[in-house]
Design a protein around this motif. Structure first.
Motif, PDB file in Angstrom:
ATOM      1  N   ARG A 243      31.205  26.005  32.824  1.00  0.00           N
ATOM      2  CA  ARG A 243      31.098  24.731  31.888  1.00  0.00           C
ATOM      3  C   ARG A 243      30.223  25.215  30.800  1.00  0.00           C
ATOM      4  NH1 ARG A 243      27.398  21.059  36.257  1.00  0.00           N
ATOM      5  NH2 ARG A 243      25.619  22.611  36.194  1.00  0.00           N
ATOM      6  N   THR A 244      29.318  26.207  30.901  1.00  0.00           N
ATOM      7  CA  THR A 244      28.258  26.522  29.890  1.00  0.00           C
ATOM      8  C   THR A 244      28.824  27.033  28.704  1.00  0.00           C
ATOM      9  OG1 THR A 244      26.767  27.141  31.601  1.00  0.00           O
ATOM     10  CG2 THR A 244      26.373  27.924  29.579  1.00  0.00           C
ATOM     11  N   PHE A 245      30.131  27.554  28.985  1.00  0.00           N
ATOM     12  CA  PHE A 245      30.733  28.479  27.865  1.00  0.00           C
ATOM     13  C   PHE A 245      31.803  27.931  27.170  1.00  0.00           C
ATOM     14  CE2 PHE A 245      28.412  31.529  30.589  1.00  0.00           C
ATOM     15  CZ  PHE A 245      27.539  31.938  29.484  1.00  0.00           C
ATOM     16  N   LYS A 265      37.716  18.234  30.606  1.00  0.00           N
ATOM     17  CA  LYS A 265      36.446  18.145  31.663  1.00  0.00           C
ATOM     18  C   LYS A 265      37.303  17.884  32.980  1.00  0.00           C
ATOM     19  CE  LYS A 265      33.339  16.090  28.614  1.00  0.00           C
ATOM     20  NZ  LYS A 265      32.335  16.981  28.468  1.00  0.00           N
ATOM     21  N   ASP A 266      36.516  18.190  34.054  1.00  0.00           N
ATOM     22  CA  ASP A 266      36.749  17.998  35.314  1.00  0.00           C
ATOM     23  C   ASP A 266      36.434  16.554  35.814  1.00  0.00           C
ATOM     24  OD1 ASP A 266      34.236  18.136  36.125  1.00  0.00           O
ATOM     25  OD2 ASP A 266      34.124  20.363  36.838  1.00  0.00           O
ATOM     26  N   SER A 268      34.203  15.857  37.802  1.00  0.00           N
ATOM     27  CA  SER A 268      32.555  15.264  37.679  1.00  0.00           C
ATOM     28  C   SER A 268      32.106  15.458  36.342  1.00  0.00           C
ATOM     29  CB  SER A 268      31.939  16.651  38.202  1.00  0.00           C
ATOM     30  OG  SER A 268      32.681  16.603  39.719  1.00  0.00           O
ATOM     31  N   HIS A 269      32.982  15.475  35.193  1.00  0.00           N
ATOM     32  CA  HIS A 269      32.860  15.309  33.621  1.00  0.00           C
ATOM     33  C   HIS A 269      31.930  16.669  33.344  1.00  0.00           C
ATOM     34  CE1 HIS A 269      33.824  11.312  34.125  1.00  0.00           C
ATOM     35  NE2 HIS A 269      32.973  11.108  35.078  1.00  0.00           N
ATOM     36  N   ASN A 270      32.369  17.741  33.919  1.00  0.00           N
ATOM     37  CA  ASN A 270      31.805  18.991  33.283  1.00  0.00           C
ATOM     38  C   ASN A 270      33.075  19.460  32.527  1.00  0.00           C
ATOM     39  OD1 ASN A 270      29.189  19.230  34.615  1.00  0.00           O
ATOM     40  ND2 ASN A 270      30.131  19.399  36.537  1.00  0.00           N
ATOM     41  N   ASP A 271      32.852  20.601  31.642  1.00  0.00           N
ATOM     42  CA  ASP A 271      33.552  21.078  30.950  1.00  0.00           C
ATOM     43  C   ASP A 271      34.033  22.192  31.759  1.00  0.00           C
ATOM     44  OD1 ASP A 271      33.187  20.031  28.271  1.00  0.00           O
ATOM     45  OD2 ASP A 271      32.001  21.435  27.536  1.00  0.00           O
TER      46      ASP A 271
END
Length: 278
Positions: A243-245, A265-266, A268-271
């Motif tokens: 998700r950082t990149f 996003k997944d 959990s709202h993370n990229d």
């Protein structure tokens, strides 16, 4: 009162959160000791034989050593199906289930699909099962992973072509072509190790997890370049990502010439996913 379940929770309380200890207690009682789910939730106790008591103590020792319950059971669930797992492959994650669900909505049922870094084969075998008209090929550098993936494919009675390939060095043949490439490659940086749980860090294969801090996009870059060679025109590339990149991967793929590059996003709202078209 389920004395056995309470005992399991007490034995694990110093090692896991109360929720994790409760989930493990239910799995042990129902999946290993043979208690019905109804009896478990009614609080009925289990009468253990001497052999079962020994097995329980061995199991608790392994759990206190943070060995994942999926490796102890030898299996994990993925989109409603059971897959064989062992320490030579990553345990399938819910985020990867999301990726496959996205693909099933978007790709043709007759696609030629390449899964790079197949691990347990959960992506490849699920796509082959859900899209019986597709031709699915799966690569992995690990011989152990390929053996597990092939066993899962056989258990699901789906045809997947498994090949041992190191994607970082592989040079494709002139006629090698696919409509879709999917990959959940190693993406955890060495710097992120300190924040990882022991049940992942101590047990899951480093080969499938880590990339150097100095080059965190190495697999995404190589697979994207490879995709330009082996994807058909308008072919699609699906990545599960760190998700950082996310923005870095999107920029890289656009610079390489991919179109319609999107970051998704997944739950959990993370990229978590990058999807692009050649």
């Amino acid at each position: 009162m389920n004395i056995t379940a309470s005992y399991i929770r007490r034995e694990l309380q110093d090692y896991y959160t109360p929720q994790e200890a409760g989930n493990l207690s239910r799995l042990i009682c129902c999946e290993i000791l043979g208690q019905s789910v109804v009896d478990y939730y009614l609080g009925k106790d289990i009468t253990l034989s001497a052999k079962a008591e020994q097995e329980l103590q061995s199991l608790l020792r392994r759990l206190r050593n943070f060995e994942p319950i999926q490796y102890i059971l030898g299996e994990a669930r993925f989109l409603g199906r059971t897959f064989q797992v062992a320490s030579g492959v990553l345990i399938p994650r819910p985020e990867t289930e999301e990726l496959v669900e996205i693909m099933l909505k978007e790709i043709s049922s007759t696609s030629r699909v390449l899964d790079i870094g197949t691990g347990s084969g959960c992506i490849a075998a699920t796509l082959a099962k859900e899209l019986p008209g597709a031709q699915v090929t799966a690569w992995d550098v690990s011989e152990e992973a390929l053996a597990i993936a092939a066993a899962n494919s056989l258990a699901l009675q789906v045809p997947v072509c498994f090949e041992q390939r190191d994607v970082l060095t592989y040079i494709p043949g002139v006629t090698e072509r696919y409509d879709v490439i999917v990959s959940n490659p190693p993406y955890v940086t060495e710097a992120e190790k300190q924040d990882m749980e022991r049940n992942v860090l101590d047990w899951e294969p480093s080969l499938a997890l880590f990339v150097p801090d100095a080059d965190p996009l190495r697999f995404y870059r190589r697979i994207s370049v490879l995709g330009l060679e082996i994807l058909e025109p308008d072919g699609k590339l699906y990545f599960e990502i760190n998700r950082t990149f996310g923005e870095d991967i999107v920029l890289m793929m656009r610079e390489l010439g991919y179109r319609f590059v999107r970051l998704q996003k997944d739950i959990s709202h993370n990229d978590r996913f990058v999807i692009a078209q050649k």
